[in-house]
Design a protein around this motif. Structure first.
Motif, mmCIF file in Angstrom:
data_model
loop_
_atom_site.group_PDB
_atom_site.id
_atom_site.type_symbol
_atom_site.label_atom_id
_atom_site.label_comp_id
_atom_site.label_asym_id
_atom_site.label_seq_id
_atom_site.Cartn_x
_atom_site.Cartn_y
_atom_site.Cartn_z
ATOM 1 N N ALA A 110 0.815 -1.220 0.000
ATOM 2 C CA ALA A 110 0.000 0.000 0.000
ATOM 3 C C ALA A 110 0.844 1.264 0.000
ATOM 4 C CB ALA A 110 -0.932 0.000 1.209
ATOM 5 N N THR A 111 2.150 1.143 0.264
ATOM 6 C CA THR A 111 3.012 2.327 0.316
ATOM 7 C C THR A 111 3.855 2.500 -0.947
ATOM 8 O OG1 THR A 111 4.936 1.204 1.306
ATOM 9 C CG2 THR A 111 3.219 2.011 2.811
ATOM 10 N N THR A 112 3.677 1.629 -1.942
ATOM 11 C CA THR A 112 4.545 1.689 -3.123
ATOM 12 C C THR A 112 4.437 3.036 -3.830
ATOM 13 O OG1 THR A 112 5.277 0.412 -5.043
ATOM 14 C CG2 THR A 112 2.899 0.775 -4.786
ATOM 15 N N ARG A 113 5.500 3.418 -4.528
ATOM 16 C CA ARG A 113 5.553 4.700 -5.229
ATOM 17 C C ARG A 113 6.396 4.516 -6.474
ATOM 18 N NH1 ARG A 113 8.470 9.537 -3.725
ATOM 19 N NH2 ARG A 113 8.935 9.356 -5.924
ATOM 20 N N PRO A 114 6.351 5.487 -7.421
ATOM 21 C CA PRO A 114 7.181 5.374 -8.620
ATOM 22 C C PRO A 114 8.657 5.224 -8.252
ATOM 23 C CG PRO A 114 5.553 7.090 -8.928
ATOM 24 C CD PRO A 114 5.445 6.664 -7.496
ATOM 25 N N GLY A 115 9.304 4.284 -8.892
ATOM 26 C CA GLY A 115 10.721 4.016 -8.637
ATOM 27 C C GLY A 115 10.961 2.700 -7.939
ATOM 28 N N VAL A 116 9.948 2.176 -7.237
ATOM 29 C CA VAL A 116 10.111 0.909 -6.521
ATOM 30 C C VAL A 116 10.122 -0.237 -7.517
ATOM 31 C CG1 VAL A 116 9.060 -0.681 -4.878
ATOM 32 C CG2 VAL A 116 9.040 1.770 -4.413
ATOM 33 N N LEU A 117 11.110 -1.133 -7.373
ATOM 34 C CA LEU A 117 11.201 -2.335 -8.194
ATOM 35 C C LEU A 117 11.089 -3.550 -7.283
ATOM 36 C CD1 LEU A 117 14.228 -1.382 -10.499
ATOM 37 C CD2 LEU A 117 11.803 -1.107 -10.978
ATOM 38 N N GLY A 118 10.217 -4.490 -7.625
ATOM 39 C CA GLY A 118 10.072 -5.691 -6.822
ATOM 40 C C GLY A 118 9.245 -5.438 -5.577
ATOM 41 N N GLY A 119 9.325 -6.374 -4.632
ATOM 42 C CA GLY A 119 8.556 -6.270 -3.402
ATOM 43 C C GLY A 119 9.314 -6.902 -2.260
ATOM 44 N N LEU A 120 8.608 -7.168 -1.156
ATOM 45 C CA LEU A 120 9.242 -7.788 0.000
ATOM 46 C C LEU A 120 9.672 -9.215 -0.315
ATOM 47 C CD1 LEU A 120 6.988 -6.722 3.018
ATOM 48 C CD2 LEU A 120 9.075 -5.644 2.194
ATOM 49 N N GLY A 121 10.750 -9.655 0.323
ATOM 50 C CA GLY A 121 11.165 -11.044 0.193
ATOM 51 C C GLY A 121 12.511 -11.233 -0.456
ATOM 52 N N GLY A 122 13.019 -10.222 -1.147
ATOM 53 C CA GLY A 122 14.333 -10.332 -1.761
ATOM 54 C C GLY A 122 15.439 -10.101 -0.747
ATOM 55 N N PHE A 123 16.676 -10.305 -1.180
ATOM 56 C CA PHE A 123 17.819 -10.054 -0.294
ATOM 57 C C PHE A 123 18.112 -8.569 -0.157
ATOM 58 C CE2 PHE A 123 18.552 -14.466 -1.557
ATOM 59 C CZ PHE A 123 18.780 -15.043 -0.313
ATOM 60 N N GLY A 124 17.628 -7.783 -1.078
ATOM 61 C CA GLY A 124 17.792 -6.336 -1.022
ATOM 62 C C GLY A 124 16.671 -5.673 -1.789
ATOM 63 N N ALA A 125 16.416 -4.395 -1.477
ATOM 64 C CA ALA A 125 15.356 -3.639 -2.150
ATOM 65 C C ALA A 125 15.955 -2.811 -3.286
ATOM 66 C CB ALA A 125 14.647 -2.734 -1.151
ATOM 67 N N LEU A 126 15.245 -2.740 -4.378
ATOM 68 C CA LEU A 126 15.715 -2.015 -5.562
ATOM 69 C C LEU A 126 14.884 -0.754 -5.766
ATOM 70 C CD1 LEU A 126 16.014 -5.053 -8.020
ATOM 71 C CD2 LEU A 126 17.761 -4.134 -6.491
ATOM 72 N N PHE A 127 15.553 0.313 -6.191
ATOM 73 C CA PHE A 127 14.843 1.574 -6.458
ATOM 74 C C PHE A 127 15.473 2.244 -7.669
ATOM 75 C CE2 PHE A 127 13.373 5.868 -6.086
ATOM 76 C CZ PHE A 127 12.096 5.731 -5.545
ATOM 77 N N ASP A 128 14.625 2.711 -8.592
ATOM 78 C CA ASP A 128 15.044 3.335 -9.844
ATOM 79 C C ASP A 128 14.851 4.847 -9.747
ATOM 80 O OD1 ASP A 128 15.499 4.167 -12.421
ATOM 81 O OD2 ASP A 128 13.861 3.028 -13.318
ATOM 82 N N LEU A 129 15.942 5.600 -9.594
ATOM 83 C CA LEU A 129 15.835 7.052 -9.460
ATOM 84 C C LEU A 129 15.276 7.700 -10.726
ATOM 85 C CD1 LEU A 129 19.121 7.825 -7.529
ATOM 86 C CD2 LEU A 129 16.806 8.205 -6.713
ATOM 87 N N LYS A 130 15.642 7.187 -11.901
ATOM 88 C CA LYS A 130 15.074 7.719 -13.134
ATOM 89 C C LYS A 130 13.570 7.487 -13.168
ATOM 90 C CE LYS A 130 18.873 7.823 -16.463
ATOM 91 N NZ LYS A 130 19.333 7.336 -17.788
ATOM 92 N N GLY A 131 13.167 6.309 -12.709
ATOM 93 C CA GLY A 131 11.743 6.003 -12.675
ATOM 94 C C GLY A 131 10.978 6.915 -11.740
ATOM 95 N N ALA A 132 11.690 7.477 -10.744
ATOM 96 C CA ALA A 132 11.067 8.415 -9.811
ATOM 97 C C ALA A 132 11.085 9.838 -10.341
ATOM 98 C CB ALA A 132 11.770 8.356 -8.462
ATOM 99 N N GLY A 133 11.694 10.045 -11.516
ATOM 100 C CA GLY A 133 11.650 11.354 -12.159
ATOM 101 C C GLY A 133 12.840 12.253 -11.900
ATOM 102 N N PHE A 134 13.923 11.736 -11.313
ATOM 103 C CA PHE A 134 15.083 12.579 -11.020
ATOM 104 C C PHE A 134 16.034 12.643 -12.212
ATOM 105 C CE2 PHE A 134 13.485 11.581 -6.843
ATOM 106 C CZ PHE A 134 13.658 12.767 -6.153
ATOM 107 N N ILE A 135 16.685 13.799 -12.363
ATOM 108 C CA ILE A 135 17.606 14.030 -13.479
ATOM 109 C C ILE A 135 19.053 14.052 -12.986
ATOM 110 C CG2 ILE A 135 18.276 15.657 -15.285
ATOM 111 C CD1 ILE A 135 15.307 16.595 -15.264
ATOM 112 N N ASP A 136 19.330 14.863 -11.963
ATOM 113 C CA ASP A 136 20.683 14.971 -11.404
ATOM 114 C C ASP A 136 20.584 14.847 -9.884
ATOM 115 O OD1 ASP A 136 23.383 15.424 -11.068
ATOM 116 O OD2 ASP A 136 23.224 17.613 -11.254
ATOM 117 N N PRO A 137 20.248 13.653 -9.382
ATOM 118 C CA PRO A 137 19.903 13.528 -7.966
ATOM 119 C C PRO A 137 21.105 13.406 -7.040
ATOM 120 C CG PRO A 137 19.654 11.422 -9.045
ATOM 121 C CD PRO A 137 20.031 12.410 -10.120
ATOM 122 N N ILE A 138 20.926 13.951 -5.847
ATOM 123 C CA ILE A 138 21.816 13.713 -4.719
ATOM 124 C C ILE A 138 21.031 12.872 -3.708
ATOM 125 C CG2 ILE A 138 23.074 14.766 -2.801
ATOM 126 C CD1 ILE A 138 24.362 15.311 -5.477
#
Length: 346
Positions: free
Chosen positions: A29-57
């Motif tokens: 219920a908390t997912t947002r643009p940029g989240v890849l996959g779900g619970l259960g993996g060894f690590g969580a993945l996040f796509d900054l481009k998918g979240a709309g960032f161009i030159d992120p810090i």
């Protein structure tokens, strides 16, 4: 053959698996643009481009809830500390101009109670929803012998991002105004002093300063200021911000000021929630000490150029705003000077 099992040693793998299944819908219920996959993996993945960032810090924070957990355990009110955990992290992200992206939690206990843990993590999910970030994972540690029965500990980890040119603070200068956003009580700092004050008082009794029980009033969760600050920042109207946690206004707003400047504040400019006056009177705590330990009614301090315009934006997203001070010349080390009006916490 030896039939000793892990459960005999105090670790219930089945309970842990049941908890993971119970919280999967909360996390989804908390997912947002940029989240890849779900619970259960060894690590969580996040796509900054998918979240709309161009030159992120990237900006990261970690925090806990402190000894407020002791009151949660004693009162059985666990959901609010989940919100506290998120708030303590994401409020620190947003003051640097960052949008919170994702959150992870660490829940440790001696013997896992699925019901107790689910209540805590449901609060974490609600905090993530309020902050607009995704609950992407965490760790539930069952460690027999490390905690007393019923006890648990919490830590949270948040990651956010800001476009390089939008980081805060930026452009703080003499003559600017300091605004304060109202807190809804103690939030999550100073609870060692709170617990000392209420020692021997029935927490299930009626609150002397508001509706409901004293315990419930003391457990009011930390406010999440992310939507308000992002609205102001994205409008280009925010110079600096400070999350008012341990150390109060004097120990936090100074962290947002450059060398050579100071903030002058006046307590006559805002009204503290009644819990602070009750704590001061009941514990015999001086106003100056209260301001050094607690937020005393101001959960977030903002530095702005145009207080009228900023107040209109903030009020438009539901904030109660106080004009509490101004930026003035100061010493090399930034400081916050607070004028305490008579009867401030009477």
């Amino acid at each position: 053959m030896n039939s000793l099992t892990y459960r005999d040693a105090g670790v219930n793998i089945a309970a842990g698996d049941a908890l993971v299944e119970a919280i999967k819908p909360l996390a989804r219920a908390t997912t947002r643009p940029g989240v890849l996959g779900g619970l259960g993996g060894f690590g969580a993945l996040f796509d900054l481009k998918g979240a709309g960032f161009i030159d992120p810090i990237l900006v990261s924070t970690t925090d806990g809830v402190g000894t407020k957990l002791r009151l949660a355990i004693e009162t059985g009110l666990h959901g609010g500390v989940g919100i506290d955990l998120v708030a303590m992290c994401v409020n620190d992200l947003v003051v640097q101009g960052a949008t919170p992206l994702f959150f992870l939690d660490y829940f440790a206990t001696g013997q896992l109670s699925v019901e107790q843990a689910k209540a805590v993590i449901a609060g974490i999910a609600e905090g993530c929803r309020l902050a607009g970030c995704a609950l992407v994972g965490g760790e539930t540690a069952e460690m027999p012998g490390m905690y007393q029965p019923g006890d648990y500990d919490l830590a949270g980890f948040a990651v956010g991002a800001a476009e390089r040119q939008t980081l805060l603070p930026n452009g703080v200068a003499q003559g600017q105004t300091v605004l304060g956003l109202a807190s809804q009580g103690i939030h999550s700092n100073g609870y060692s002093l709170v617990r000392r004050i209420v020692d021997g008082i029935d927490l299930t009794g009626e609150s002397p300063f508001g509706p409901g029980s004293l315990g419930a009033a003391l457990m009011a969760p930390t406010r999440i200021y992310v939507p308000a600050l992002l609205a102001l920042h994205q409008a280009g109207k925010l110079r600096a911000a400070a999350h008012i946690t341990g150390g109060g206004l004097p120990g936090n707003l100074n962290r947002a000021l450059p060398a050579g400047l100071a903030a002058e504040l006046d307590t006559a400019c805002w009204t503290a929630p009644p819990v602070f006056g009750w704590l001061a009177r009941t514990g015999g705590v001086a106003d100056a000490e209260m301001l050094r330990v607690f937020n005393c009614g101001i959960g977030m301090a903002l530095v702005v150029d145009d207080p009228d315009e900023a107040t209109a934006i903030l009020a438009g997203v539901g904030e109660q705003v106080f004009r509490i001070g101004r930026i003035v010349p100061g010493a090399e080390t930034p400081e916050v000077r607070v004028a305490i009006s008579p009867g401030f916490l009477a």
